[in-house]
Write an enzyme that holds these catalytic residues in place. Structure first.
Site, PDB file in Angstrom:
ATOM      1  N   ILE A  30       0.924  -1.257   0.220  1.00 58.98           N
ATOM      2  CA  ILE A  30       0.257  -0.023  -0.097  1.00 58.98           C
ATOM      3  C   ILE A  30       0.907   1.209   0.034  1.00 58.98           C
ATOM      4  O   ILE A  30       1.214   1.925   0.839  1.00 58.98           O
ATOM      5  CB  ILE A  30      -1.063  -0.140   1.230  1.00 58.98           C
ATOM      6  N   HIS A  31       1.520   1.341  -1.196  1.00 60.33           N
ATOM      7  CA  HIS A  31       2.529   2.275  -1.171  1.00 60.33           C
ATOM      8  C   HIS A  31       2.351   3.709  -0.684  1.00 60.33           C
ATOM      9  O   HIS A  31       2.969   4.236   0.235  1.00 60.33           O
ATOM     10  CB  HIS A  31       2.910   2.737  -2.832  1.00 60.33           C
TER      11      HIS A  31
END
Ligand code: RIB
Ligand code: CA
Length: 314
Positions: A246-247
């Site tokens: 979940i950059h």
């Protein structure tokens, strides 16, 4: 850096985008610590129209109706925008049908709005810029209105990598989408925290955790679960087989819980040639010109616990 209530003033520049959506959810759940001055959109994961519509729906959905959303650059400085439809879906949010909203953009001239809003901060207050998309808007803001730098405490960005890319073997998507803009930002002389693939590929949720979110009776958890389910299926090649990175959420959790992360100081230059290396962030440990703190470690169990707790609080 902080506002009168000792909250960190932040401005999010994004291209929602599934992980941008989770970063906005994290922000909505952290209003005790973060004062979100506004959201600007940049073409990247999807076109300007789609990411702007998504930012309006997301801020309304997560209870941030009061937060202004402004439209930034319609495309990169040099190349045409190349949406990542395979990764984020045709609508940019994994085809997760969020409720429509009557909310409209506060300004179609987002970069000028960002400038005037930041210059209007009271003496002693500054803002932390949080870009989670291509750096087009940030480059244009700093180049057009250099005096705004005195109002910017630092930039906490999602982008780059010291060890290979995700959109090409060399480049991470946000930098690859607008390398010239990224070079301008890294050379602007502002303190930067780089949340690149070195840390973001290790920062996410497992499939089982996503399925639990999808079964939630709470709409924010369910919506994020549905988006992340799409994202996991689309990005299994990027990192660990059963974990979705979940950059963009890393930027927000770095601000609320910096103790989760570790890193090192580097100097960054961007390959802006037109070959296979275009968009690579060249990170060197030059001791004399370090202005970038590159994150490369995360306490994953704590990252997951805090992220899930924040989602549950919405
Ligand atoms: O490489 C990951 C980045 O590219 C994230 O910001 C994602 O939203 C995409 O924009
Ligand atoms: Ca993004």
């Amino acid at each position: 850096m902080n506002d009168k209530n000792n909250k960190i003033n932040i401005w999010i520049d994004c291209d929602p985008g599934i992980d941008d959506a989770v970063a906005l959810a994290m922000t909505a759940a952290s209003r005790d610590a973060l004062h979100l001055l506004g959201v600007s959109t940049v073409a990247g994961n999807q076109t300007s129209d789609r990411v702007t519509g998504n930012a309006l729906k997301l801020t309304a959905f997560f209870g941030m109706d009061d937060v202004p959303v402004v439209r930034g650059a319609r495309g990169p400085l040099v190349r045409p925008v190349e949406p990542a439809e395979d990764i984020h879906g045709a609508d940019g949010l994994g085809n997760c049908a969020l409720p429509e909203t009557g909310k409209n953009v506060t300004s179609e001239s987002g970069i000028f709005y960002m400038y005037t809003r930041m210059m209007a901060l009271p003496d002693g207050e500054r803002v932390t810029l949080v870009p989670t998309g291509p750096l087009t808007n940030i480059a244009l803001l700093l180049r057009t209105f250099p005096e705004v730098k005195k109002k910017i405490a630092r930039i906490v960005l999602m982008g780059g990598s010291s060890s290979g890319g995700n959109v090409t073997p060399a480049a991470e998507f946000n930098i690859w989408a607008d390398p010239e803009a990224a070079q301008m930002v890294f050379a602007a002389g502002l303190p930067i925290v780089m949340c690149g693939l070195d840390v973001t590929l290790k920062s996410g949720l497992y499939g089982s955790q996503i399925e639990t979110l999808c079964r939630s009776s709470r709409r924010a958890e369910r919506a994020c679960g549905q988006m992340l389910r799409f994202y996991l299926d689309a990005t299994r090649h990027e990192g660990e087989e059963d974990m979705v990175a979940i950059h963009d959420a890393v930027t927000i959790l770095y601000l609320t819980n910096p103790e989760l992360f570790g890193g090192r100081n580097v100097t960054v230059n961007v390959d802006c040639d037109w070959g296979a290396e275009r968009g690579r962030t060249i990170c060197t440990d030059e001791s004399n010109r370090q202005s970038v703190y590159l994150l490369d470690q995360v306490n994953l169990p704590e990252f997951q616990r805090i992220l899930l707790a924040k989602l549950k609080s919405l």
